[in-house]
Design a protein around this motif. Structure first.
Motif, short mmCIF file in Angstrom:
data_model
loop_
_atom_site.label_atom_id
_atom_site.label_comp_id
_atom_site.label_asym_id
_atom_site.label_seq_id
_atom_site.Cartn_x
_atom_site.Cartn_y
_atom_site.Cartn_z
N PHE A 1 -5.91 9.59 4.41
CA PHE A 1 -6.74 8.40 4.25
C PHE A 1 -7.62 8.28 5.49
O PHE A 1 -7.33 7.53 6.41
CB PHE A 1 -5.87 7.14 4.08
N SER B 1 2.17 1.02 4.04
CA SER B 1 1.47 0.47 5.21
C SER B 1 2.33 -0.54 5.95
O SER B 1 2.22 -0.68 7.17
CB SER B 1 0.16 -0.18 4.79
N ASP B 2 3.20 -1.26 5.22
CA ASP B 2 4.02 -2.30 5.85
C ASP B 2 5.16 -2.69 4.94
O ASP B 2 5.25 -2.23 3.80
CB ASP B 2 3.17 -3.53 6.20
N TRP C 1 -0.09 11.66 5.68
CA TRP C 1 -0.64 10.65 4.77
C TRP C 1 -1.75 9.85 5.47
O TRP C 1 -2.80 9.58 4.88
CB TRP C 1 0.45 9.69 4.29
N THR C 2 -1.53 9.48 6.73
CA THR C 2 -2.55 8.72 7.47
C THR C 2 -3.82 9.55 7.61
O THR C 2 -4.94 9.03 7.42
CB THR C 2 -2.01 8.31 8.86
N ARG D 1 -6.58 3.83 7.29
CA ARG D 1 -5.32 3.30 6.76
C ARG D 1 -4.15 3.99 7.46
O ARG D 1 -4.12 5.22 7.56
CB ARG D 1 -5.26 3.55 5.26
N THR D 2 -3.21 3.21 7.95
CA THR D 2 -2.04 3.75 8.61
C THR D 2 -0.86 3.75 7.64
O THR D 2 -0.57 2.72 7.03
CB THR D 2 -1.68 2.94 9.87
N VAL D 3 -0.21 4.88 7.52
CA VAL D 3 0.96 5.00 6.65
C VAL D 3 2.19 5.16 7.53
O VAL D 3 2.19 5.92 8.49
CB VAL D 3 0.81 6.20 5.69
N SER E 1 0.83 -1.22 0.00
CA SER E 1 0.00 0.00 0.00
C SER E 1 0.86 1.26 0.00
O SER E 1 0.73 2.14 0.85
CB SER E 1 -0.95 0.01 1.20
N CYS F 1 2.03 4.82 -0.94
CA CYS F 1 1.41 6.05 -1.44
C CYS F 1 2.45 7.02 -2.00
O CYS F 1 2.10 7.92 -2.75
CB CYS F 1 0.53 6.70 -0.39
N TYR G 1 -10.14 6.80 6.32
CA TYR G 1 -10.86 5.56 6.63
C TYR G 1 -10.06 4.57 7.47
O TYR G 1 -10.41 3.41 7.58
CB TYR G 1 -11.35 4.88 5.35
#
Length: 134
Positions: free
Chosen positions: A101, A126-127, A97-98, A105-107, A55, A57, A103
């Motif tokens: 998003f 994300s990971d 960034w987090t 999603r953790t960046v 994920s 970005c 909804y």
């Protein structure tokens, strides 16, 4: 400028890379994934491992050493970990960034410096996982 804060070691490549580092580093994008293919001299042959960021970005690859053109304010006490993947858990850029998003999603903000390949890589994803390649 976004403050980055402290760094935390995620993957210490000195566990498997030779002292002189990677032979080549290649980037491959596929959808929202970024794969960093690291080739290095093994005991018997050229070996490869792959860092896969999920994920993604944003990412940036630049020459290292070289002028810092990124818009980040680094902690004056930070250590540049050569050939090791670090995360900046307090990164204001990752938080932005987090928040973008909304909804859930953790960046996360990652960086790795490959001195032998003269490359600095910064990734917002994300990971990340490390995979052996055959």
């Amino acid at each position: 400028m976004k403050k980055i804060g402290r760094d935390v070691l995620v993957i210490d490549t000195s566990q498997w890379l030779p002292d002189y580092g990677a032979t080549t580093v290649n980037l491959v994008t596929d959808g929202g994934k970024l794969s960093v293919i690291i080739e290095y001299d093994g005991a018997q042959r050229l070996e490869r491992k792959k860092l896969v960021f999920g994920s993604v970005c944003s990412f940036a690859r630049s020459s290292f050493p070289g002028p810092a053109l990124d818009p980040f304010e680094y902690d004056q006490l930070r250590t540049v970990h050569i050939e090791a993947l670090v995360e900046y858990p307090d990164s204001e850029a990752a938080k932005a960034w987090t928040d973008h998003f909304a909804y859930g999603r953790t960046v996360r903000h990652y960086a790795i410096y490959f001195l032998s390949a003269n490359t600095c890589l910064t990734v917002f994803a994300s990971d990340v996982v490390l995979l052996d390649m055959e």
